[in-house]
Design a protein around this motif. Structure first.
Motif, PDB file in Angstrom:
ATOM      1  N   THR A  19      63.499  16.917 -13.936  1.00 20.31           N
ATOM      2  CA  THR A  19      64.103  16.990 -15.263  1.00 20.31           C
ATOM      3  C   THR A  19      63.657  18.224 -16.046  1.00 20.31           C
ATOM      4  O   THR A  19      64.438  18.761 -16.821  1.00 20.31           O
ATOM      5  CB  THR A  19      63.819  15.721 -16.092  1.00 20.31           C
ATOM      6  OG1 THR A  19      62.409  15.574 -16.249  1.00 20.31           O
ATOM      7  CG2 THR A  19      64.391  14.488 -15.411  1.00 20.31           C
ATOM      8  N   THR A  20      62.413  18.678 -15.850  1.00 14.46           N
ATOM      9  CA  THR A  20      61.918  19.874 -16.533  1.00 14.46           C
ATOM     10  C   THR A  20      60.549  20.226 -15.970  1.00 14.46           C
ATOM     11  O   THR A  20      59.968  19.439 -15.213  1.00 14.46           O
ATOM     12  CB  THR A  20      61.823  19.647 -18.068  1.00 14.46           C
ATOM     13  OG1 THR A  20      61.561  20.884 -18.713  1.00 14.46           O
ATOM     14  CG2 THR A  20      60.722  18.650 -18.424  1.00 14.46           C
ATOM     15  N   ASP A  22      56.928  20.078 -16.565  1.00 17.33           N
ATOM     16  CA  ASP A  22      56.077  19.274 -17.441  1.00 17.33           C
ATOM     17  C   ASP A  22      54.875  20.085 -17.911  1.00 17.33           C
ATOM     18  O   ASP A  22      54.590  20.163 -19.088  1.00 17.33           O
ATOM     19  CB  ASP A  22      55.607  18.011 -16.710  1.00 17.33           C
ATOM     20  CG  ASP A  22      54.936  17.031 -17.633  1.00 17.33           C
ATOM     21  OD1 ASP A  22      55.654  16.271 -18.314  1.00 17.33           O
ATOM     22  OD2 ASP A  22      53.681  17.034 -17.701  1.00 17.33           O
ATOM     23  N   THR A  69      56.706  21.506 -22.911  1.00 19.02           N
ATOM     24  CA  THR A  69      55.939  22.026 -21.794  1.00 19.02           C
ATOM     25  C   THR A  69      54.506  22.260 -22.242  1.00 19.02           C
ATOM     26  O   THR A  69      54.261  22.760 -23.336  1.00 19.02           O
ATOM     27  CB  THR A  69      56.562  23.334 -21.265  1.00 19.02           C
ATOM     28  OG1 THR A  69      57.906  23.070 -20.855  1.00 19.02           O
ATOM     29  CG2 THR A  69      55.781  23.883 -20.086  1.00 19.02           C
ATOM     30  N   PHE A  99      56.300  19.107 -12.265  1.00 17.02           N
ATOM     31  CA  PHE A  99      57.666  18.827 -12.690  1.00 17.02           C
ATOM     32  C   PHE A  99      57.755  17.402 -13.202  1.00 17.02           C
ATOM     33  O   PHE A  99      57.185  16.485 -12.602  1.00 17.02           O
ATOM     34  CB  PHE A  99      58.650  18.989 -11.529  1.00 17.02           C
ATOM     35  CG  PHE A  99      58.800  20.401 -11.057  1.00 17.02           C
ATOM     36  CD1 PHE A  99      59.527  21.321 -11.799  1.00 17.02           C
ATOM     37  CD2 PHE A  99      58.229  20.807  -9.857  1.00 17.02           C
ATOM     38  CE1 PHE A  99      59.681  22.627 -11.354  1.00 17.02           C
ATOM     39  CE2 PHE A  99      58.381  22.111  -9.409  1.00 17.02           C
ATOM     40  CZ  PHE A  99      59.098  23.024 -10.166  1.00 17.02           C
ATOM     41  N   ARG A 100      58.481  17.194 -14.279  1.00 13.21           N
ATOM     42  CA  ARG A 100      58.739  15.855 -14.800  1.00 13.21           C
ATOM     43  C   ARG A 100      59.886  15.242 -14.005  1.00 13.21           C
ATOM     44  O   ARG A 100      60.862  15.912 -13.679  1.00 13.21           O
ATOM     45  CB  ARG A 100      59.098  15.923 -16.281  1.00 13.21           C
ATOM     46  CG  ARG A 100      59.132  14.555 -16.955  1.00 13.21           C
ATOM     47  CD  ARG A 100      59.268  14.668 -18.455  1.00 13.21           C
ATOM     48  NE  ARG A 100      58.232  15.544 -18.986  1.00 13.21           N
ATOM     49  CZ  ARG A 100      58.372  16.295 -20.080  1.00 13.21           C
ATOM     50  NH1 ARG A 100      59.500  16.263 -20.778  1.00 13.21           N
ATOM     51  NH2 ARG A 100      57.393  17.061 -20.502  1.00 13.21           N
TER      52      ARG A 100
END
Length: 156
Positions: A19-20, A22, A69, A99-100
């Motif tokens: 998803t993004t 992290d 972040t 990474f999330r």
């Protein structure tokens, strides 16, 4: 542009797992000194600190700008901890890219199906009660990749 393809046009590529970013994890010998350095040099401040006995670290999450972040500073609790061994082998510095994900078990299963080794059979407790697993660096171009499923928000 000629010669540039869109990933969506290329079948079989991983899609929708992450998803993004992290956080990035940085191994440091002294957490308090590192927190002070990042505040002084870059103007970033700790928004969360904890000790994770299972992982053998004291850690701090530093906020960068207004986004979610983070920079994670990791200091060893004992000379036998993974972070102490990392610092002994490589010196202080970038230790991981996290990474999330929405579901760490599902993403771990998908990555295993794609031939990647994960460090844990089942997720472990991470920062702020998140659930985490790691992709073996030998399977990720020399980078320790962490998968982070944040803890569910609690109602107040």
């Amino acid at each position: 542009m000629p010669g540039v393809s869109n990933d969506a046009e290329r079948p079989g590529l991983p899609e929708g797992l992450l998803t993004t970013i992290d956080h990035v994890g940085i191994a440091v010998p002294d957490l308090d000194e590192a927190i002070a350095f990042y505040a002084r040099a870059f103007g970033v401040h700790s928004v969360h600190e904890e000790t994770n006995e299972e992982q053998g670290v004291r850690e701090a999450m530093l906020a960068v700008g207004t986004g979610e972040t983070r920079i994670q500073l990791l200091a060893p609790l004992t000379p036998e901890s993974t972070i102490a061994k990392f610092i002994g082998r490589s010196g202080p510095g970038l230790q991981q890219l996290a990474f999330r994900v929405d579901d760490v078990e599902a993403v771990s299963a998908t990555l295993r199906e794609r031939g990647l080794r994960l460090l844990y059979d089942t997720p472990k407790r991470g920062t702020s009660d998140s659930r985490v697993n790691f992709v073996h660096p030998k399977d990720a171009g020399g980078v320790l990749v962490e998968l982070v499923e944040p803890a569910a928000p609690t109602a107040h």
